[in-house]
Design an enzyme around this catalytic site. Sequence first.
Site, PDB file in Angstrom:
ATOM      1  N   TYR A  28       0.825  -1.202   0.000  1.00  0.00           N
ATOM      2  CA  TYR A  28       0.000   0.000   0.000  1.00  0.00           C
ATOM      3  C   TYR A  28       0.857   1.248   0.000  1.00  0.00           C
ATOM      4  O   TYR A  28       1.841   1.339   0.723  1.00  0.00           O
ATOM      5  CB  TYR A  28      -0.928   0.020   1.206  1.00  0.00           C
ATOM      6  CG  TYR A  28      -2.230  -0.635   0.880  1.00  0.00           C
ATOM      7  CD1 TYR A  28      -3.161   0.047   0.117  1.00  0.00           C
ATOM      8  CD2 TYR A  28      -2.499  -1.927   1.269  1.00  0.00           C
ATOM      9  CE1 TYR A  28      -4.355  -0.557  -0.242  1.00  0.00           C
ATOM     10  CE2 TYR A  28      -3.686  -2.537   0.915  1.00  0.00           C
ATOM     11  CZ  TYR A  28      -4.604  -1.850   0.168  1.00  0.00           C
ATOM     12  OH  TYR A  28      -5.777  -2.436  -0.198  1.00  0.00           O
ATOM     13  N   HIS A 178     -11.649   4.172   6.036  1.00  0.00           N
ATOM     14  CA  HIS A 178     -10.460   3.378   5.744  1.00  0.00           C
ATOM     15  C   HIS A 178      -9.939   2.566   6.916  1.00  0.00           C
ATOM     16  O   HIS A 178      -8.872   1.980   6.822  1.00  0.00           O
ATOM     17  CB  HIS A 178      -9.364   4.276   5.168  1.00  0.00           C
ATOM     18  CG  HIS A 178      -9.709   4.764   3.800  1.00  0.00           C
ATOM     19  ND1 HIS A 178     -10.488   5.875   3.587  1.00  0.00           N
ATOM     20  CD2 HIS A 178      -9.441   4.251   2.570  1.00  0.00           C
ATOM     21  CE1 HIS A 178     -10.659   6.037   2.278  1.00  0.00           C
ATOM     22  NE2 HIS A 178     -10.048   5.075   1.654  1.00  0.00           N
ATOM     23  N   ARG A 209      -5.302   6.799  -9.607  1.00  0.00           N
ATOM     24  CA  ARG A 209      -4.548   5.654  -9.091  1.00  0.00           C
ATOM     25  C   ARG A 209      -5.291   4.378  -9.476  1.00  0.00           C
ATOM     26  O   ARG A 209      -6.473   4.417  -9.786  1.00  0.00           O
ATOM     27  CB  ARG A 209      -4.380   5.735  -7.577  1.00  0.00           C
ATOM     28  CG  ARG A 209      -5.656   5.489  -6.794  1.00  0.00           C
ATOM     29  CD  ARG A 209      -5.429   5.633  -5.296  1.00  0.00           C
ATOM     30  NE  ARG A 209      -4.774   4.483  -4.703  1.00  0.00           N
ATOM     31  CZ  ARG A 209      -5.403   3.485  -4.086  1.00  0.00           C
ATOM     32  NH1 ARG A 209      -6.723   3.481  -3.990  1.00  0.00           N
ATOM     33  NH2 ARG A 209      -4.748   2.484  -3.558  1.00  0.00           N
ATOM     34  N   ASN A 211      -6.430   0.536  -8.190  1.00  0.00           N
ATOM     35  CA  ASN A 211      -6.521  -0.429  -7.106  1.00  0.00           C
ATOM     36  C   ASN A 211      -6.858  -1.762  -7.762  1.00  0.00           C
ATOM     37  O   ASN A 211      -7.331  -1.806  -8.895  1.00  0.00           O
ATOM     38  CB  ASN A 211      -7.582  -0.014  -6.091  1.00  0.00           C
ATOM     39  CG  ASN A 211      -7.351  -0.688  -4.755  1.00  0.00           C
ATOM     40  OD1 ASN A 211      -6.384  -1.447  -4.572  1.00  0.00           O
ATOM     41  ND2 ASN A 211      -8.235  -0.448  -3.817  1.00  0.00           N
ATOM     42  N   GLU A 251      -9.406  -1.343 -10.658  1.00  0.00           N
ATOM     43  CA  GLU A 251     -10.215  -0.129 -10.562  1.00  0.00           C
ATOM     44  C   GLU A 251      -9.369   1.060 -10.996  1.00  0.00           C
ATOM     45  O   GLU A 251      -8.336   1.342 -10.393  1.00  0.00           O
ATOM     46  CB  GLU A 251     -10.661   0.101  -9.117  1.00  0.00           C
ATOM     47  CG  GLU A 251     -11.655  -0.925  -8.621  1.00  0.00           C
ATOM     48  CD  GLU A 251     -12.167  -0.613  -7.216  1.00  0.00           C
ATOM     49  OE1 GLU A 251     -13.181  -1.183  -6.822  1.00  0.00           O
ATOM     50  OE2 GLU A 251     -11.531   0.218  -6.515  1.00  0.00           O
ATOM     51  N   TYR A 302      -7.115  -9.310   3.212  1.00  0.00           N
ATOM     52  CA  TYR A 302      -7.894  -8.082   3.091  1.00  0.00           C
ATOM     53  C   TYR A 302      -8.510  -7.961   1.697  1.00  0.00           C
ATOM     54  O   TYR A 302      -9.648  -7.535   1.541  1.00  0.00           O
ATOM     55  CB  TYR A 302      -7.012  -6.871   3.405  1.00  0.00           C
ATOM     56  CG  TYR A 302      -7.680  -5.548   3.156  1.00  0.00           C
ATOM     57  CD1 TYR A 302      -8.788  -5.152   3.910  1.00  0.00           C
ATOM     58  CD2 TYR A 302      -7.231  -4.703   2.152  1.00  0.00           C
ATOM     59  CE1 TYR A 302      -9.416  -3.944   3.670  1.00  0.00           C
ATOM     60  CE2 TYR A 302      -7.859  -3.491   1.904  1.00  0.00           C
ATOM     61  CZ  TYR A 302      -8.938  -3.118   2.668  1.00  0.00           C
ATOM     62  OH  TYR A 302      -9.563  -1.931   2.425  1.00  0.00           O
ATOM     63  N   LYS A 303      -7.748  -8.344   0.694  1.00  0.00           N
ATOM     64  CA  LYS A 303      -8.253  -8.250  -0.680  1.00  0.00           C
ATOM     65  C   LYS A 303      -9.203  -9.399  -1.023  1.00  0.00           C
ATOM     66  O   LYS A 303      -9.825  -9.396  -2.084  1.00  0.00           O
ATOM     67  CB  LYS A 303      -7.084  -8.208  -1.666  1.00  0.00           C
ATOM     68  CG  LYS A 303      -6.368  -6.847  -1.668  1.00  0.00           C
ATOM     69  CD  LYS A 303      -5.270  -6.794  -2.695  1.00  0.00           C
ATOM     70  CE  LYS A 303      -4.639  -5.410  -2.779  1.00  0.00           C
ATOM     71  NZ  LYS A 303      -5.522  -4.404  -3.410  1.00  0.00           N
TER      72      LYS A 303
END
Lengths: 327, 320
Positions: A28, A178, A209, A211, A251, A302-303
Amino acid sequence: MVFQSANIMSKPLLDRFPFPFDSDSYRYSNNSRKLDPPNVLDITPEYFEEIKLKRKLLENRKEQTFQSFPHSIEAQWEILEMIMNEMIANHPNYFSLKKERDYWIFQNHLLGEEQTFTFGDLSSLPCEPLDFIGRHVQEDLIYLGQRDGKLYMDAGQLCFPADWSIAFDLGMEFLEIHTPVPQPFTGTGLVEKVRDFLLRMEAGEPWTRYNWTLTVEHILDTAPETFGEWGTKKENVTAFNAGQLVNLRVEDQRLFRLPLSNGILFSIHTHLITLEELTNNAQWKYQFYNILDDIPNELAEYKGFISYKDKVLKYLEQRIADSSSIK
Amino acid sequence: MSANTIDVVVEEIRNESPQVKSFKLKPSDTSRLLRCGAGSHVKTYVQFDQNLFENNYSLINDPDQSGYYQIAIRRSDESKGGSVCWHDQVKEGDQLKISYPKNHFSLSFSAKHHVLIAAGIGITPFIAMAADLKKKGKSFELHYAARSNDLCAFHSFLNSVYPDETQFYFSKQGNRMTTDVMNNQPIGTHVYFCGPEKMINEYAEAARSYGYPDSNIHFELFVPPDFGPMEPFQVKLNKSNKIVEVPEDKSLLDILLKHGIDAPYSCKIGGCGSCQVDVLEGEVDHRDLFLTDKEKEEKSVICTCVSRAKVKNGSIVLDL
């Protein structure tokens, strides 16, 4: 709904897919870049099927896909105007707009639709302005209001979420939204730094950006509300079928300061590609294998793909082995 | 000059008072015109005699008006020349560049009552704010000090549109505005000042003494605040592996840009925080108004447009 047979010219998916990595490792970071050209919209050949799906979701699952506060209406009009201006400037064959003072006529030639309305008058549109314009673009549109030096999720049309919920997040402040990002990988105060960066963003200088995550099957609407329908598909992944079942989900996120409301428009265009197709690009195949091999378990969890990460790695190893044996 | 600028044509120039002119600026490409919120300003770029003048001016547009940007400028002989150039050289029909609208002086969302306090040309942001507050039915009052009725720009406009909300103070007629206007206001009141630095300091101090929390005190400066004499210092740039000297009469930002470093910036007067850079080593003499006292103590950052090294001839290391 009648779709016009307008032709959206485009290259094959593999040639236009936004591959999000530029090294062999992923962590990250505030990986934002200046957005040039400064556009919100990308119109791809998937336009028709995605708009159809979006509208179906908005019809059947309204609470899940559109949320707003009354104080976001001014910003919603601002976003509608900004996107319509871009539509007619960049895509005059697909859209047109006639303005007579506040009386506007909007036409979508791709869908063969026309809407007349009075700018600023809510009763003249069939739904709220952000909801209306969102039904004509592939992007999800989120409005972050800047109130007293803080950013809040004040409105959003979110049809294709990567497992997050606008109904749950509405009204939350940026740091609250977040909280789930795993702390060991955000470093000290990364989320605060990103927030400070957003607070200082200026009109005319948008940012972008990428993701990413993995999604089993070609499913855009991976909402937490319907986890039972898409989440269980993870169990079906094997090293043999991963190429067809598993998609890299990217994304393309863009951020724009809105000069009237002083808030931020956050747009998300979601792209899916099967691993089979992705790995036809040799460089991406190796790079993606290295990324996945290197990724810490907490991040994979997490993903949402820790349960089948090893199967995807095996599939990629096999693809790499196949290509080496051909040589 | 920043790459993201808007080409505009000067459509109309009006005399608002003997010293103040307003300028209506119309973008050449109106299809992309962006609206602007109350409290916004633009940076203008005016070229004259080989000099490029960069100045920030508040937009006086009613946020509902679109199609042009409007600014008002007081001619000031003491300034670096930007306002003189605007008054004496700029003509209707001229083409020039402005930045996109920026807002570092926005109205509070949660305020129950807004007290707007202007000295002289400091009235400009409040013209847009008053329009916005009125339209939204919010409670506000406007206090406006000028030397006299004749020298008071927008006097008749304000008198006719906001007669109940506006209070004028003309010092030549012995009627001075005082900080008292902020005293005994209801809880939830936010105060906003715009004017010379001395006035802002006086009003900010008074507001605190009346019990206003810092979050309810808002102001915008025209020029960088005076933090005393500037000393030369040295800067090491970690990423670009350079050492540069900042002389006493230059800002750190000026020197970074001169050396081709892609340093971020916007307002250039320590107000917006855009130019913040991480400091890896060395002590900082903070001269900005953006960072809170707590941040100045805890964070290792510097606003390069105004802040300097703490020690004369000392050295700081930046993550640039």
